[in-house]
Scaffold this motif. Structure first.
Motif, PDB file in Angstrom:
ATOM      1  N   ARG A  23     -30.023  43.010  75.272  1.00  0.00           N
ATOM      2  CA  ARG A  23     -30.404  43.741  76.477  1.00  0.00           C
ATOM      3  C   ARG A  23     -29.575  43.211  77.638  1.00  0.00           C
ATOM      4  O   ARG A  23     -29.383  42.011  77.776  1.00  0.00           O
ATOM      5  N   PRO A  29     -30.408  48.585  76.711  1.00  0.00           N
ATOM      6  CA  PRO A  29     -29.897  48.076  75.445  1.00  0.00           C
ATOM      7  C   PRO A  29     -28.377  48.166  75.367  1.00  0.00           C
ATOM      8  O   PRO A  29     -27.765  49.079  75.916  1.00  0.00           O
ATOM      9  N   HIS A  98     -37.293  48.169  67.537  1.00  0.00           N
ATOM     10  CA  HIS A  98     -37.281  46.910  68.289  1.00  0.00           C
ATOM     11  C   HIS A  98     -37.744  45.759  67.410  1.00  0.00           C
ATOM     12  O   HIS A  98     -38.551  45.942  66.509  1.00  0.00           O
ATOM     13  N   LEU A 102     -38.712  42.422  71.233  1.00  0.00           N
ATOM     14  CA  LEU A 102     -38.312  43.627  71.965  1.00  0.00           C
ATOM     15  C   LEU A 102     -36.808  43.821  72.121  1.00  0.00           C
ATOM     16  O   LEU A 102     -36.367  44.572  72.989  1.00  0.00           O
ATOM     17  N   PRO A 104     -33.426  45.607  70.841  1.00  0.00           N
ATOM     18  CA  PRO A 104     -33.163  46.817  70.055  1.00  0.00           C
ATOM     19  C   PRO A 104     -32.515  46.441  68.719  1.00  0.00           C
ATOM     20  O   PRO A 104     -31.746  45.481  68.641  1.00  0.00           O
TER      21      PRO A 104
END
Length: 162
Positions: A23, A29, A98, A102, A104
């Motif tokens: 991120r 992302p 995810h 969290l 991606p």
């Protein structure tokens, strides 16, 4: 040495295909396709991946403290091409999976690794990112491989150019 000869020699090395994701500082992302990926250490569990300084996502990975690796399955050639295409929308709304933290990842990948940055080393026109593997998820499937500038599988001999 002729650089074309070096590229041709490296194309003869079959490699698995991964998508590396993180991120950006703004939470969006980022990701890229890589074949320069391997395990480095068992204790502690470390992997390394190399990223070109000319990559559009380089600044985000150069600043990240964590990243994920999705080991692609044979059916993921389109995903590999998408993440290798500069300027492409790699994360269409609502279509990304995810990690528990969290980050991606590619849904359905045969392996997903959550990594905390361990070290970065600049080498030529690339940076080697070393990640400590914090979590792993596995799924069944056959791996996607890259050989002689084409995608294929372990059972096939690809003959088409990328």
């Amino acid at each position: 040495m002729d650089p074309a000869d070096f590229r041709a020699a490296m194309a003869r090395f079959a490699a698995g295909v991964v998508v590396v994701t993180t991120r950006a500082a703004d939470g969006s992302p980022r990701g890229f396709t890589a074949t320069s990926f391997c395990s480095l250490s068992l204790d502690p569990p470390l992997v390394l991946v190399c990223l070109s300084h000319s990559s559009s996502s380089f600044p985000d990975f150069d600043a990240c403290e964590e990243f994920a690796v999705s080991i692609l399955r044979r059916e993921d050639e389109a995903v590999a091409r998408l993440f290798a295409t500069s300027g492409a929308d790699r994360f269409p709304d609502g279509e990304q999976a995810h990690t528990p933290s969290l980050l991606p990842v590619v849904g359905g990948a045969i392996g997903q690794l959550d990594c905390t940055l361990h070290a970065r080393h600049r080498a030529g026109d690339h940076t080697i990112m070393i990640g400590r593997v914090d979590d792993v998820r596995l799924a069944p499937g056959e791996p996607l491989v890259y050989y002689d500038r084409a995608f294929g599988t372990l059972a096939s001999s690809p003959h088409r150019a990328l």
